[in-house]
Design a protein around this motif. Structure first.
Motif, short mmCIF file in Angstrom:
data_model
loop_
_atom_site.label_atom_id
_atom_site.label_comp_id
_atom_site.label_asym_id
_atom_site.label_seq_id
_atom_site.Cartn_x
_atom_site.Cartn_y
_atom_site.Cartn_z
N GLN A 90 -29.18 65.79 -30.34
CA GLN A 90 -28.59 64.67 -29.59
C GLN A 90 -27.92 65.16 -28.30
N GLU A 91 -27.24 66.29 -28.42
CA GLU A 91 -26.56 66.87 -27.25
C GLU A 91 -27.60 67.27 -26.18
N LEU A 92 -28.70 67.80 -26.65
CA LEU A 92 -29.77 68.18 -25.71
C LEU A 92 -30.37 66.99 -25.01
N ARG A 93 -30.58 65.91 -25.75
CA ARG A 93 -31.12 64.69 -25.14
C ARG A 93 -30.16 64.21 -24.05
N ARG A 94 -28.85 64.28 -24.36
CA ARG A 94 -27.84 63.82 -23.39
C ARG A 94 -27.92 64.69 -22.13
N LYS A 95 -27.99 66.01 -22.34
CA LYS A 95 -28.05 66.94 -21.20
C LYS A 95 -29.33 66.72 -20.40
N SER A 96 -30.41 66.46 -21.10
CA SER A 96 -31.71 66.27 -20.44
C SER A 96 -31.68 65.01 -19.59
N GLN A 97 -31.10 63.92 -20.14
CA GLN A 97 -31.02 62.67 -19.37
C GLN A 97 -30.13 62.85 -18.14
N GLU A 98 -29.03 63.57 -18.35
CA GLU A 98 -28.09 63.83 -17.26
C GLU A 98 -28.80 64.62 -16.14
N SER A 99 -29.57 65.64 -16.56
CA SER A 99 -30.20 66.48 -15.54
C SER A 99 -31.37 65.76 -14.88
N ALA A 100 -32.05 64.85 -15.63
CA ALA A 100 -33.17 64.09 -15.03
C ALA A 100 -32.67 63.20 -13.90
N ALA A 101 -31.43 62.70 -14.06
CA ALA A 101 -30.87 61.81 -13.04
C ALA A 101 -30.71 62.54 -11.71
N ASP A 102 -30.57 63.87 -11.75
CA ASP A 102 -30.39 64.66 -10.53
C ASP A 102 -31.72 65.20 -9.98
N LYS A 103 -32.80 65.04 -10.75
CA LYS A 103 -34.07 65.63 -10.31
C LYS A 103 -34.91 64.58 -9.60
N SER A 104 -35.64 65.01 -8.56
CA SER A 104 -36.51 64.05 -7.87
C SER A 104 -37.77 63.82 -8.70
N GLU A 105 -38.43 62.72 -8.43
CA GLU A 105 -39.70 62.41 -9.09
C GLU A 105 -40.70 63.53 -8.83
N TYR A 106 -40.62 64.09 -7.61
CA TYR A 106 -41.53 65.16 -7.21
C TYR A 106 -41.36 66.38 -8.12
N ILE A 107 -40.09 66.75 -8.39
CA ILE A 107 -39.84 67.93 -9.23
C ILE A 107 -40.39 67.71 -10.64
N MET A 108 -40.29 66.47 -11.13
CA MET A 108 -40.71 66.21 -12.51
C MET A 108 -42.20 65.88 -12.62
N ASP A 109 -42.93 65.98 -11.51
CA ASP A 109 -44.37 65.70 -11.59
C ASP A 109 -45.16 67.02 -11.65
N ILE A 110 -46.45 66.84 -11.90
CA ILE A 110 -47.37 67.97 -12.00
C ILE A 110 -47.54 68.63 -10.64
N ASP A 111 -47.59 69.95 -10.63
CA ASP A 111 -47.83 70.69 -9.39
C ASP A 111 -49.34 70.91 -9.26
N GLN A 112 -49.90 70.42 -8.16
CA GLN A 112 -51.34 70.48 -7.97
C GLN A 112 -51.88 71.91 -8.04
N ARG A 113 -51.05 72.86 -7.51
CA ARG A 113 -51.50 74.26 -7.54
C ARG A 113 -51.63 74.76 -8.99
N ALA A 114 -50.68 74.32 -9.83
CA ALA A 114 -50.73 74.74 -11.25
C ALA A 114 -51.98 74.19 -11.91
N VAL A 115 -52.38 72.97 -11.52
CA VAL A 115 -53.61 72.38 -12.07
C VAL A 115 -54.81 73.23 -11.66
N GLU A 116 -54.86 73.55 -10.36
CA GLU A 116 -56.02 74.32 -9.87
C GLU A 116 -56.08 75.68 -10.54
N GLU A 117 -54.90 76.33 -10.67
CA GLU A 117 -54.89 77.67 -11.30
C GLU A 117 -55.34 77.59 -12.76
#
Ligand code: LP5
Ligand code: MN
Length: 246
Positions: free
Chosen positions: A158-185
Motif C-alpha cells: 500500500q505504501e508503495l502504491r502511494r509513493k508510485s502515485q505521488e511520483s507519477a504526478a511529478d512525471k511527464s507523460e513523455y517520461i512514462m511512455d515507451i522510448d522509440q530507441r528502446a523498441v528499435e534496440e
C-alpha cells in the motif's frame, strides 16, 4: 487456430465487473471461440497487486478456478510478470496449469518471430522506476519480502502504491511512455519485426519506420473496455469490447 493476448486487467476486489468480464472473455474468446483458440498469453498486470502465492481470497480462488478451465480445455496458458504482479510464482502457475514466461519471450505467429513484453522496461527515460525495478526484481530481496507476515507485506504494498502515485504526478507523460530507441534496440537484438506489449495503457497499433518494416501492438488496460489482440495466421488484430457495469 488463433492465439489471443491480453494484459493490464488489474483485477481487484474493488472491481467485480472486471472479474466478471474476464470470466465472460474466457468463455467467449477462449473456450467457445468460433475459430478454436490454441493459446492465451497474459502479458502482465493481470492483478492490481500480487504479494505472494500464499495469499488466498474469494477473488484469487474464483480467478484460479476459471483460469484452470482454460488449461483443462487443452488451451495453452502463458503468464508474464507485470510491474504489479511480478511476485506471481510457480505455485500459482502450477495450480492452474499455466506456464510462466520471461519478459522478452519470442514466439512464432504464422512462422514470423514476435517478441512479447510487459512494456515497463521500454520506458527507459523513467530512471527512477528502473532503479526501483532493479531492487524489487532481485531474488534475495524477493525472498526477504515473501518471508514477511502477510499484514506487513500488505502495508508495504500500500505504501508503495502511494509513493508510485505521488511520483507519477511529478512525471511527464513523455517520461512514462515507451522510448522509440528502446523498441528499435529490442527488435534488432531479438531479430523480430513485431512487438506486442501492454503497461502504458495506450492501446494502439504503431507501424515501425525501420527498413524491415514491422509493427508495435500495444494492449490497453481493462476499464470501461477490455482489450485483446487476436492473431489468426498472418493477421494480427487489436480490438476492444465493452465491459458491462454490475
Ligand atoms: O503501477 P503504475 O502504473 O501506477 O506505475 C508504474 C510504476 N510504479 C510501480 C510501483 C507499483 O505501482 C507498486 C505496486 C506494487 C504492488 C505489488 C508489490 C508487491 C511487492 C512489494 C514491492 C516492494 O511499478 C511507476 C512508473 C509507471 O508505472 C509508468 O511506467 O513511473 O514507477 C514508480 O512510481 C516508481 C517511482 O518512480 C520510484 C518509487 C520509489 C519507491 C521507494 C520505495 C521505498 C521502499 C518502500 C518500502 C516500504
Ligand atoms: Mn504495468
Amino acid at each position: 487456430m488463433r492465439t489471443v493476448f491480453i494484459s493490464d486487467l488489474h483485477l481487484t476486489e474493488k472491481r467485480p465487473d472486471l472479474t466478471q468480464a474476464l470470466f465472460s472473455f474466457i468463455d467467449r474468446e477462449c473456450i467457445n471461440s468460433d475459430t478454436p483458440t490454441s493459446a492465451l498469453y497474459i502479458l502482465g498486470d493481470f492483478f492490481e497487486a500480487w504479494i505472494g502465492d500464499d495469499i488466498s481470497s474469494p477473488l484469487t480462488e474464483k480467478v484460479k478456478a476459471h483460469l484452470k478451465t482454460i488449461t483443462d480445455a487443452k488451451i495453452d496458458l502463458y503468464i508474464m510478470h507485470g510491474n504489479r504482479d511480478f511476485l506471481i510464482g510457480q505455485s500459482f502457475c502450477n495450480d492452474i496449469g499455466a506456464q510462466l514466461i520471461k519478459d522478452g519471450t519470442i514466439i512464432h505467429l504464422d512462422e514470423k518471430p514476435v517478441v512479447l513484453m510487459h512494456g515497463d522496461t521500454l520506458c527507459t527515460q523513467d530512471v527512477q522506476y528502473l532503479a526501483f525495478r532493479d531492487v524489487v526484481r532481485n531474488p534475495s530481496w524477493q525472498h526477504d519480502f515473501l518471508s514477511k507476515p502477510i499484514s506487513e507485506r500488505l502495508n508495504i504494498a500500500q505504501e508503495l502504491r502511494r509513493k508510485s502515485q505521488e511520483s507519477a504526478a511529478d512525471k511527464s507523460e513523455y517520461i512514462m511512455d515507451i522510448d522509440q530507441r528502446a523498441v528499435e534496440e529490442t527488435l534488432s537484438a531479438s531479430r523480430c519485426s513485431i512487438l506486442i506489449h501492454g503497461h502504458t495503457h495506450r492501446p494502439a497499433v504503431h507501424p515501425l519506420t525501420n527498413p524491415e518494416g514491422g509493427c508495435r501492438y500495444v494492449l490497453g488496460d481493462w476499464d470501461k473496455y477490455g482489450w485483446m489482440i487476436v492473431a489468426n495466421d498472418a493477421n494480427i488484430k487489436l480490438s476492444k469490447f465493452q465491459i458491462t457495469p454490475l
